[in-house]
Design an enzyme around this catalytic site. Structure first.
Site, PDB file in Angstrom:
ATOM      1  N   GLU A   1      -2.215  -0.522  -8.857  1.00 57.31           N
ATOM      2  CA  GLU A   1      -3.656  -0.514  -8.634  1.00 57.31           C
ATOM      3  C   GLU A   1      -4.115   0.867  -8.157  1.00 57.31           C
ATOM      4  OE1 GLU A   1      -6.911  -2.691  -5.693  1.00 57.31           O
ATOM      5  OE2 GLU A   1      -4.892  -3.525  -5.891  1.00 57.31           O
TER       6      GLU A   1
ATOM      7  N   LYS B   1     -14.518  -6.844  -6.188  1.00 55.59           N
ATOM      8  CA  LYS B   1     -14.734  -7.162  -4.781  1.00 55.59           C
ATOM      9  C   LYS B   1     -16.208  -7.494  -4.584  1.00 55.59           C
ATOM     10  CE  LYS B   1     -10.953  -4.366  -2.898  1.00 55.59           C
ATOM     11  NZ  LYS B   1     -10.571  -3.127  -2.166  1.00 55.59           N
TER      12      LYS B   1
ATOM     13  N   ASP C   1      -9.724  -0.100  -8.874  1.00 51.31           N
ATOM     14  CA  ASP C   1     -10.528  -0.719  -7.827  1.00 51.31           C
ATOM     15  C   ASP C   1     -11.715   0.191  -7.516  1.00 51.31           C
ATOM     16  OD1 ASP C   1     -11.630  -1.722  -5.501  1.00 51.31           O
ATOM     17  OD2 ASP C   1      -9.825  -1.609  -4.303  1.00 51.31           O
TER      18      ASP C   1
ATOM     19  N   LYS D   1       0.843  -1.194   0.000  1.00 48.54           N
ATOM     20  CA  LYS D   1       0.000   0.000   0.000  1.00 48.54           C
ATOM     21  C   LYS D   1       0.881   1.248   0.000  1.00 48.54           C
ATOM     22  CE  LYS D   1      -4.216  -1.809   0.524  1.00 48.54           C
ATOM     23  NZ  LYS D   1      -5.372  -1.528  -0.347  1.00 48.54           N
TER      24      LYS D   1
ATOM     25  N   ASP E   1      -0.556  -0.677  -4.557  1.00 48.43           N
ATOM     26  CA  ASP E   1      -1.902  -0.102  -4.517  1.00 48.43           C
ATOM     27  C   ASP E   1      -1.837   1.263  -3.852  1.00 48.43           C
ATOM     28  OD1 ASP E   1      -4.581   0.481  -4.383  1.00 48.43           O
ATOM     29  OD2 ASP E   1      -5.110  -1.156  -3.024  1.00 48.43           O
TER      30      ASP E   1
END
Length: 352
Positions: free
Chosen positions: A216, A263, A241, A160, A190
């Site tokens: 991402e 998701k 996302d 992250k 991400d």
């Protein structure tokens, strides 16, 4: 068909920090449907994405409101139930919980695991990445070392980035993590929308030099108009996302990204996830599966579909201290559902 709704709270072994904040505990929704002596289980977890945010309380209330309407229906009436949920305005998390419970019921009724009912090949399941949240370099190194002690067969990482300290801090953290596990060569990044277009362009070149697999959500939701410029110049594949919830969102993104993150909470369940998979493939896009603060129930549900994904990030339950369920096993870096009917999920503790 009878519907029951219960809440349960789970605590993370390591709090997870992303560009939007830190999470240490989550209260999720456990849904049970019962029909003809067979139970089906589903789950919803809250998430925060601007106006699309969904709280535990809102999800639970919406499910309790629809419960009386389900009494005259059977779990086989999936199309009718989906229409009922949409007409009632259920948030996607609530729809996902009920949709998963319906699939679990059907699998148990048929005495077959979902992956087998769908004719999928578990040998095609990709490694699941383990997530390292935003931290100072030395803390990120400690987190990864702890992960490797817990699950030494890790084969993929998601790092992250996009924190408020800026891209120099992002770079320092990434380099620190790589020194701990040089044997792991599948590393994705991400940013959770934490970069500007200029920062994303700069980081895409730098990350490519570090051997990163893909980026991402580099830009914030709402900045999809800037994605074509990044798509043209980035040496790395770009996945989205927060910019992609359902199959309707995919065609407008097809000319500006290389892949999407599906998701269950965003999509509204396994039924819509199937639609998203086929829509993305028709648009020539790669597919990854992701999670929020999901227990083994949710990640096991998605693991049944995972032979259809290129990349997997279904690790949230591995970071829980007190998950009330036991599901798919983590084998050689992969999350593998077993041969039990339906989801193959068991309850391992009572909720006080």
């Amino acid at each position: 068909m009878q519907l029951r709704v219960q809440l349960f709270t789970v605590h993370k072994r390591f709090p997870l920090t992303i560009s939007r904040g830190t999470t240490a505990r989550t209260t999720n929704v456990w849904v049970t449907i019962e029909h003809e002596g067979v139970e089906g289980w589903g789950e919803a977890s809250p998430f925060s994405i601007g106006e699309h945010s969904q709280t535990t309380e809102a999800i639970a209330r919406s499910l309790q409101k629809i419960a009386p309407l389900l009494k005259a229906l059977s779990p086989f009436e999936c199309q009718r139930i989906e229409r009922l949920m949409l007409d009632a305005g259920l948030p996607s998390g609530a729809r996902a919980a009920l949709d998963i419970a319906l699939h679990d019921w059907i699998g148990k009724w048929a005495k077959q695991p979902l992956w087998q009912l769908w004719g999928l090949d578990r040998d095609r399941i990709a490694p699941t990445s383990i997530t390292i949240g935003i931290n100072p370099p030395e803390v990120a190194q400690q987190r990864l070392k702890a992960w490797l002690e817990q699950v030494p067969t890790i084969r993929a990482l998601k790092i992250k980035l996009g924190g408020p300290a800026g891209i120099e801090a992002d770079q320092a953290m990434l380099l620190a993590v790589q020194t701990v596990a040089p044997h792991i060569d599948q590393i994705s990044v991400d940013a959770n929308g934490g970069w500007s277009l200029e920062e994303a362009l700069k980081m895409s070149y730098w990350l490519a030099e570090q051997g990163i697999t893909y980026i991402e959500q580099p830009l914030a939701k709402g900045q999809e108009g800037d994605l074509p410029a990044l798509y043209r110049e980035s040496p790395l594949p770009i996945f989205v996302d927060e910019s992609c919830f359902t199959s309707y969102d995919i065609p407008p993104l097809a000319d500006r990204v290389h892949g999407i993150n599906i998701k269950l909470m965003k999509a509204g369940g396994l039924t819509e996830a199937w639609r998203m998979i086929h829509t993305a493939r028709a648009c020539g896009l790669k597919i990854m599966f992701g999670c929020y603060s999901d227990s083994p129930l949710l990640n096991t549900a998605f693991a049944h579909l995972s032979p259809l994904a290129d990349y997997l990030d279904l690790d949230s339950h591995l970071n829980l201290l007190d998950a009330p369920f036991l599901g798919a096993s983590f084998q050689n870096g992969r999350l593998r559902p077993d041969e039990q009917p339906g989801l193959g999920v068991l309850r391992v503790r009572d909720e006080g």
